[in-house]
Design a protein around this motif. Structure first.
Motif, mmCIF file in Angstrom:
data_model
loop_
_atom_site.group_PDB
_atom_site.id
_atom_site.type_symbol
_atom_site.label_atom_id
_atom_site.label_comp_id
_atom_site.label_asym_id
_atom_site.label_seq_id
_atom_site.Cartn_x
_atom_site.Cartn_y
_atom_site.Cartn_z
ATOM 1 N N TYR B 15 0.841 -1.202 0.000
ATOM 2 C CA TYR B 15 0.000 0.000 0.000
ATOM 3 C C TYR B 15 0.872 1.246 0.000
ATOM 4 O O TYR B 15 0.509 2.274 -0.570
ATOM 5 N N SER B 39 -11.222 2.322 -9.668
ATOM 6 C CA SER B 39 -11.891 1.908 -8.434
ATOM 7 C C SER B 39 -11.001 0.927 -7.681
ATOM 8 O O SER B 39 -10.101 0.316 -8.256
ATOM 9 N N VAL B 40 -11.224 0.833 -6.374
ATOM 10 C CA VAL B 40 -10.404 -0.057 -5.556
ATOM 11 C C VAL B 40 -10.437 -1.477 -6.103
ATOM 12 O O VAL B 40 -9.420 -2.179 -6.106
ATOM 13 N N ARG B 41 -11.588 -1.899 -6.604
ATOM 14 C CA ARG B 41 -11.696 -3.260 -7.121
ATOM 15 C C ARG B 41 -10.932 -3.411 -8.437
ATOM 16 O O ARG B 41 -10.253 -4.402 -8.662
ATOM 17 N N MET B 51 -8.338 -6.004 -2.688
ATOM 18 C CA MET B 51 -9.088 -4.747 -2.692
ATOM 19 C C MET B 51 -8.766 -3.877 -1.491
ATOM 20 O O MET B 51 -8.629 -2.662 -1.602
ATOM 21 N N HIS B 52 -8.630 -4.534 -0.314
ATOM 22 C CA HIS B 52 -8.422 -3.767 0.907
ATOM 23 C C HIS B 52 -7.070 -3.083 0.945
ATOM 24 O O HIS B 52 -6.902 -2.056 1.595
ATOM 25 N N ASN B 55 -7.589 -0.038 -0.966
ATOM 26 C CA ASN B 55 -8.415 0.857 -0.160
ATOM 27 C C ASN B 55 -7.591 1.553 0.906
ATOM 28 O O ASN B 55 -7.799 2.734 1.204
ATOM 29 N N LYS B 56 -6.655 0.840 1.479
ATOM 30 C CA LYS B 56 -5.787 1.441 2.503
ATOM 31 C C LYS B 56 -4.941 2.559 1.899
ATOM 32 O O LYS B 56 -4.795 3.624 2.489
ATOM 33 N N TYR B 58 -5.691 4.344 -0.755
ATOM 34 C CA TYR B 58 -6.582 5.464 -1.058
ATOM 35 C C TYR B 58 -6.925 6.249 0.208
ATOM 36 O O TYR B 58 -7.021 7.472 0.197
ATOM 37 N N THR B 59 -7.125 5.518 1.300
ATOM 38 C CA THR B 59 -7.473 6.167 2.563
ATOM 39 C C THR B 59 -6.332 7.072 3.043
ATOM 40 O O THR B 59 -6.556 8.196 3.480
ATOM 41 N N VAL B 69 -12.901 11.959 -2.290
ATOM 42 C CA VAL B 69 -13.810 10.917 -2.725
ATOM 43 C C VAL B 69 -15.136 11.521 -3.165
ATOM 44 O O VAL B 69 -15.787 12.244 -2.429
#
Lengths: 137, 137
Positions: B15, B39-41, B51-52, B55-56, B58-59, B69
DNA sequence: CACCTGTTATACAAATCATATAACAGGTGG
DNA sequence: CCACCTGTTATATGATTTGTATAACAGGTG
């Protein structure tokens, strides 16, 4: 001996903070070539951390060529690294920092000023020691 | 979309690598303000990671102000950061890099050249886009 | 032989990292 | 309304990292 200060609430690992502070100590000539670092047990006691955490920091510093181990004395500062060997890592790290800097709208000149400022702060503690530096004025 | 390349043998977290590459993409104007990230997916599928993990990344980028977002579109590049807010972090990171550089016998001038080189490489990809830069020549 | 070095072997708890499956909330377009 | 797309959250699991702990070993010193 130089001051070591650990931020236990930081997300940066303790051994990593220790490495950084020793490297910065060398950069500031607070630690000079041939100087002996405190033993892993002594340093651990001083800071209030575990012996193995100090040992890990020393091991990393050894691998990166900042210290050498003399079995009779302990960990000794030893900066004999050539530019070229370590340049790749520095270039990678610098690239990451500069990417963020540029995104924050720091110009090339802004970065130059920041570099000068930090290099000057390295040499400050070095002022009365007679060590030659690359500094202007 | 820009190329993302992950070094799975690296000691740097996935990440984290993803964050760095997106930030460098912004610095190089390969990602411009308002552009929508995959997209995250989708990104996870492209790279071959979970995916997670995306997502991390992006967060983190959201917290640091590199993306915002939009619920209908997804993660959108948004560089509205002011110099002063992020300067502390940049200064800390830069200090660590420069300490190592100085220990490797890189002079202040060497670092200036390195900074110029990297900043120039940022602007290279940017050459035909009409974006104004701080570059000389 | 005591005493100091770094080093190694285990063990353990906590945190981080990456993965996985699943579901939820909000906006879009047929 | 209903599929369909976003990010987001909740859990769970396994691997790795981090820090601590106790203990021992190897080498050099006095």
């Amino acid at each position: 001996m130089m001051y070591i200060e650990i931020d236990f609430s930081s997300d940066e690992a303790i051994y990593q903070q220790l490495c950084n502070q020793i490297i910065q100590g060398i950069a500031m000539s607070r630690l000079v070539d041939g100087e002996v670092l405190p033993s892993v047990r002594q340093m651990a006691e001083d800071i209030g951390i575990n012996m193995h955490t100090v040992n890990k920091a020393y091991t990393v510093l050894k691998q990166e060529g900042f210290v050498k181990v003399d079995r009779r004395r302990g960990a000794v500062v030893s900066v004999h690294a050539d530019k070229e060997k370590a340049l790749d890592q520095i270039r990678r790290d610098m690239r990451a920092v500069l990417a963020e800097a540029r995104c924050r709208n720091l110009s090339r000149e802004d970065v130059h000023r920041l570099v000068d400022e930090i290099y000057a702060s390295f040499a400050e503690a070095d002022a009365g020691t007679g060590t030659d530096t690359d500094l202007p004025g």
